[in-house]
Design a protein around this motif. Sequence first.
Motif, PDB file in Angstrom:
ATOM      1  N   PRO A 117      28.464  27.214  51.628  1.00  0.00           N
ATOM      2  CA  PRO A 117      28.894  27.274  50.159  1.00  0.00           C
ATOM      3  C   PRO A 117      27.741  26.753  49.386  1.00  0.00           C
ATOM      4  O   PRO A 117      27.081  25.869  49.846  1.00  0.00           O
ATOM      5  N   ASP A 133      33.766  37.184  44.883  1.00  0.00           N
ATOM      6  CA  ASP A 133      34.683  36.500  45.703  1.00  0.00           C
ATOM      7  C   ASP A 133      35.454  35.510  44.966  1.00  0.00           C
ATOM      8  O   ASP A 133      34.862  35.134  43.689  1.00  0.00           O
ATOM      9  N   LEU A 136      35.036  28.541  44.951  1.00  0.00           N
ATOM     10  CA  LEU A 136      35.698  27.229  45.474  1.00  0.00           C
ATOM     11  C   LEU A 136      35.924  26.492  44.180  1.00  0.00           C
ATOM     12  O   LEU A 136      36.881  25.279  44.367  1.00  0.00           O
ATOM     13  N   THR A 144      30.883  27.072  42.246  1.00  0.00           N
ATOM     14  CA  THR A 144      30.486  27.029  43.644  1.00  0.00           C
ATOM     15  C   THR A 144      31.103  27.997  44.290  1.00  0.00           C
ATOM     16  O   THR A 144      32.408  28.329  44.205  1.00  0.00           O
ATOM     17  N   MET A 145      30.243  28.898  45.058  1.00  0.00           N
ATOM     18  CA  MET A 145      30.795  30.145  45.608  1.00  0.00           C
ATOM     19  C   MET A 145      30.898  29.903  47.117  1.00  0.00           C
ATOM     20  O   MET A 145      30.235  29.159  47.836  1.00  0.00           O
ATOM     21  N   PRO A 146      31.695  30.526  47.922  1.00  0.00           N
ATOM     22  CA  PRO A 146      31.783  30.503  49.130  1.00  0.00           C
ATOM     23  C   PRO A 146      30.697  31.087  50.172  1.00  0.00           C
ATOM     24  O   PRO A 146      29.878  31.934  49.426  1.00  0.00           O
ATOM     25  N   PRO A 147      30.655  30.909  51.449  1.00  0.00           N
ATOM     26  CA  PRO A 147      29.454  31.601  52.061  1.00  0.00           C
ATOM     27  C   PRO A 147      29.454  33.012  52.234  1.00  0.00           C
ATOM     28  O   PRO A 147      30.683  33.588  51.861  1.00  0.00           O
ATOM     29  N   GLN A 150      27.228  36.815  48.125  1.00  0.00           N
ATOM     30  CA  GLN A 150      28.046  36.848  46.959  1.00  0.00           C
ATOM     31  C   GLN A 150      27.184  37.365  45.718  1.00  0.00           C
ATOM     32  O   GLN A 150      25.895  37.318  45.549  1.00  0.00           O
TER      33      GLN A 150
END
Length: 277
Positions: A117, A133, A136, A144-147, A150
């Motif tokens: 992340p 996506d 988080l 905060t973006m997930p793995p 993105q």
Amino acid sequence: MKGLRCMAVVFIVFLFASPVLAQETVKLIVYEDGYVKVELSIIPDNRTVPIIVSVPEHAQDVIVEDPEGNPVDFQTINGTLLIYPESTELVRVSYYTPDLTSKSGIVWTLNFSSEVPFEVVLPENSVIVDLSDIPLRISETSITMPPGNQSVSYIIESPSPVQNGQESPLKLILALGGVVLGAGGVLIWWRGKNRFDNGGAFEDSLREILKSDELKEEEKLALKYLLEHGGRASQAEIRDALGIPKTTAWRMFKRLEEKKLIRIVKGRKENWIELRG
């Protein structure tokens, strides 16, 4: 033959390097002009072999250091950093790049791929218009973006529109406050300049420090330059006067700030260095 030998050496280094990290945090700070500062904190799982970190083609001002700000040895091979952690338990990597963002009309899009992340800090007055996506976490201009691969699309809003040609009371108050603060800043700087011109306790103590062995030679030269120029100068001005690279100057200013001898004043286009009085 020399070319083949070089390729063989590079292959061996990559073979024994460590692409697997025990822990990594990633933060992207996005600026209005599309530049992005990438900050990585890495805990290596094996400090006896190099860490592999991929960087964009146009990465600038690459800094690799330990938690105390000491440089960590690294080399760049074909857009990849080979970092040699040795005794440090944490490696911090930072660089600037324009390669992560693109613009279509008024819409900016940040594209980034990460195995963990990652946090994105957008410019002030940004409005998110599309996400690849579900995030988080979202907090003001931080997301905060997930793995994975993105993307974050956003626009930067202009100041609030005026009504009937009149600014809102709040904006007028803020504008007036800015003028007052600006005038106050000039007054403080002028008083500080006069103080350094006329001498004082701080200047005397600083000159004593310059005579000691507490500081490195480039640190002493930077402080002397500030003393001779009214106690304030831009980072670029000092760097050019001393003839040192950006990364070396950055580390030097951080050390002097930690010693409470200077303060770093953030500017819109460049940072300024002031002696602490």
